[in-house]
Design an enzyme around this catalytic site. Structure first.
Site, mmCIF file in Angstrom:
data_model
loop_
_atom_site.group_PDB
_atom_site.id
_atom_site.type_symbol
_atom_site.label_atom_id
_atom_site.label_comp_id
_atom_site.label_asym_id
_atom_site.label_seq_id
_atom_site.Cartn_x
_atom_site.Cartn_y
_atom_site.Cartn_z
ATOM 1 N N ASP A 148 0.840 -1.202 0.000
ATOM 2 C CA ASP A 148 0.000 0.000 0.000
ATOM 3 C C ASP A 148 0.869 1.244 0.000
ATOM 4 O O ASP A 148 0.599 2.201 0.711
ATOM 5 C CB ASP A 148 -0.941 -0.001 1.203
ATOM 6 C CG ASP A 148 -2.120 0.955 0.986
ATOM 7 O OD1 ASP A 148 -2.384 1.327 -0.178
ATOM 8 O OD2 ASP A 148 -2.752 1.337 1.980
ATOM 9 N N LYS A 150 2.012 4.537 -1.281
ATOM 10 C CA LYS A 150 1.524 5.674 -2.075
ATOM 11 C C LYS A 150 1.934 6.935 -1.326
ATOM 12 O O LYS A 150 2.279 6.853 -0.133
ATOM 13 C CB LYS A 150 0.023 5.584 -2.284
ATOM 14 C CG LYS A 150 -0.773 5.389 -1.042
ATOM 15 C CD LYS A 150 -2.198 5.121 -1.414
ATOM 16 C CE LYS A 150 -3.008 4.803 -0.192
ATOM 17 N NZ LYS A 150 -4.331 4.370 -0.497
ATOM 18 N N ASN A 153 1.182 7.576 2.326
ATOM 19 C CA ASN A 153 1.792 6.707 3.339
ATOM 20 C C ASN A 153 3.285 6.946 3.494
ATOM 21 O O ASN A 153 3.967 6.179 4.162
ATOM 22 C CB ASN A 153 1.561 5.230 2.990
ATOM 23 C CG ASN A 153 0.129 4.819 3.234
ATOM 24 O OD1 ASN A 153 -0.603 5.520 3.929
ATOM 25 N ND2 ASN A 153 -0.270 3.697 2.670
ATOM 26 N N ASP A 166 2.411 3.558 8.063
ATOM 27 C CA ASP A 166 1.173 2.838 7.872
ATOM 28 C C ASP A 166 1.414 1.403 7.453
ATOM 29 O O ASP A 166 0.986 0.960 6.401
ATOM 30 C CB ASP A 166 0.353 3.543 6.775
ATOM 31 C CG ASP A 166 -1.101 3.601 7.183
ATOM 32 O OD1 ASP A 166 -1.443 2.938 8.166
ATOM 33 O OD2 ASP A 166 -1.874 4.306 6.526
ATOM 34 N N THR A 183 -8.956 4.178 -5.414
ATOM 35 C CA THR A 183 -7.521 4.444 -5.502
ATOM 36 C C THR A 183 -6.802 3.232 -6.090
ATOM 37 O O THR A 183 -6.118 2.509 -5.394
ATOM 38 C CB THR A 183 -6.903 4.772 -4.122
ATOM 39 O OG1 THR A 183 -7.896 5.358 -3.334
ATOM 40 C CG2 THR A 183 -5.700 5.658 -4.244
HETATM 41 P P1 AMP Z 1 -2.918 7.865 9.564
HETATM 42 O O1 AMP Z 1 -4.002 7.532 10.526
HETATM 43 O O2 AMP Z 1 -1.700 7.017 9.751
HETATM 44 O O3 AMP Z 1 -3.408 7.891 8.135
HETATM 45 O O4 AMP Z 1 -2.435 9.340 9.918
HETATM 46 C C1 AMP Z 1 -3.212 10.472 9.677
HETATM 47 C C2 AMP Z 1 -2.312 11.666 9.402
HETATM 48 O O5 AMP Z 1 -1.554 12.007 10.563
HETATM 49 C C3 AMP Z 1 -1.265 11.418 8.331
HETATM 50 O O6 AMP Z 1 -1.773 11.667 7.086
HETATM 51 C C4 AMP Z 1 -0.137 12.377 8.717
HETATM 52 O O7 AMP Z 1 -0.387 13.658 8.182
HETATM 53 C C5 AMP Z 1 -0.239 12.435 10.220
HETATM 54 N N1 AMP Z 1 0.714 11.490 10.810
HETATM 55 C C6 AMP Z 1 0.537 10.171 11.006
HETATM 56 N N2 AMP Z 1 1.598 9.608 11.587
HETATM 57 C C7 AMP Z 1 2.498 10.603 11.769
HETATM 58 C C8 AMP Z 1 3.822 10.654 12.321
HETATM 59 N N3 AMP Z 1 4.411 9.564 12.790
HETATM 60 N N4 AMP Z 1 4.459 11.840 12.348
HETATM 61 C C9 AMP Z 1 3.849 12.964 11.864
HETATM 62 N N5 AMP Z 1 2.606 12.976 11.333
HETATM 63 C C10 AMP Z 1 1.931 11.808 11.273
#
Ligand code: AMP
Length: 288
Positions: A148, A150, A153, A166, A183
């Site tokens: 996955d 992209k 991620n 992710d 997607t």
């Molecule tokens: P996710 O639930 O993993 O899709 O995370 C949602 C959003 O949070 C992502 O699109 C990033 O913008 C931000 N994010 C997630 N993990 C991190 C991280 N380890 N450090 C900084 N920003 C993060």
């Protein structure tokens, strides 16, 4: 709360055996929102170490029956140690929520940078492709296929170093997302056709990403999912005249976007490709 993480200490966060709870952290600003919860900037109080805390609601995990998978994948990611793979330091839970203690990626999503700039320079694109290739080679060695990959991620640290985030724990949600939101762009032909697939799906995705980094749009983009599907199956690849992209970059893309997965350029060969050798920063750090 400081913007950059202080140097990690050997104890505390690095010890995955430690039992954590929410009282060990100061919670800061929200960093983003994902399918299963929110991500916050946080500080481990004892060490002062800055991390990203991902909060997942158990109800959501149960609703999608992802419990076992989440656990298995969290165990996988905790064991991965590579400069281009986002660290998962540990996790804990309370009655309603699961908390993932993640490495903080100060630069945020690569996707946002790509949208802001339109497209990347060959130097930047080659550096990211080389970093991704090295991270994938490491994951493949450990029998982990991401599947996955992209721009959403891919995160960047404070130096601009790419981090794969992710980690595939959302395999089921992923397949749902593809059918629901369309997607398909990053999927290899064998995956859109639902055929058996192996590590070579990630090599295809590297070709798609290399194209998107350089041109700003993925190569098989179309109005409808059906058309994207058709274009992927035909490997309907063309290179626009602008921006001006080198013949070497196009050669690498063409050698990755090959329908027969056994004929795609291997990960070690990507790293030896003249375009990568010429353009990629050996430290994996991109000039702004
Ligand atoms: P996710 O639930 O993993 O899709 O995370 C949602 C959003 O949070 C992502 O699109 C990033 O913008 C931000 N994010 C997630 N993990 C991190 C991280 N380890 N450090 C900084 N920003 C993060």
């Amino acid at each position: 709360m400081t913007a950059h993480p202080p140097k990690p200490t050997k104890q505390s966060l690095r010890s995955s055996k430690r039992q954590w709870s929410i009282s060990d952290f100061d919670i800061g600003k929200p960093l983003g929102k994902g399918k299963f919860g929110r991500v916050y900037l946080a500080r481990e109080i004892k060490s002062n170490y800055i991390i990203a805390l991902k909060v997942i609601f158990k109800e959501q995990i149960e609703k999608y029956r992802l419990h076992h998978q989440l656990r298995r994948e969290m165990e996988i990611q905790t064991g991965l140690r590579h400069p281009n793979v986002l660290r998962l330091y540990g996790w804990f839970h309370d009655a309603e929520r699961i908390f993932l203690i993640l490495e903080y990626a100060h630069g945020g999503e690569l996707y946002r940078q790509l949208r802001k700039l339109g497209h990347l320079s060959e130097r930047q694109a080659a550096t990211y492709i080389a970093s991704l290739t090295q991270a994938l080679a490491y994951c493949h060695e450990k029998d982990v296929i991401h599947r996955d990959i992209k721009p959403e991620n891919l995160l960047l640290d404070h130096e601009g170093r790419l981090k794969i985030a992710d980690f595939g724990w959302s395999v089921q949600s992923r397949s749902k997302r593809h059918t629901m939101c369309g997607t398909l762009d990053y999927l290899a032909p064998e995956m859109v056709e639902n055929k058996a697939h192996d590590y070579a799906v990630d090599n295809w995705t590297l070709g798609v990403l290399c194209y998107e980094f350089l041109y700003g749009v993925p190569p098989f983009e179309a109005e409808s999912q059906k058309d994207t599907f058709r274009r992927i199956m035909k490997v309907d690849l063309s290179f626009p005249s602008t921006p001006d992209v080198s013949a070497e970059a196009k050669n690498l893309i063409t050698r990755l976007l090959v329908k027969d997965s056994s004929k795609r350029l291997s990960l070690p060969k990507i790293l030896e490709h003249p375009w990568i050798v010429k353009n990629a920063d050996p430290m994996g750090i991109c000039p702004k």
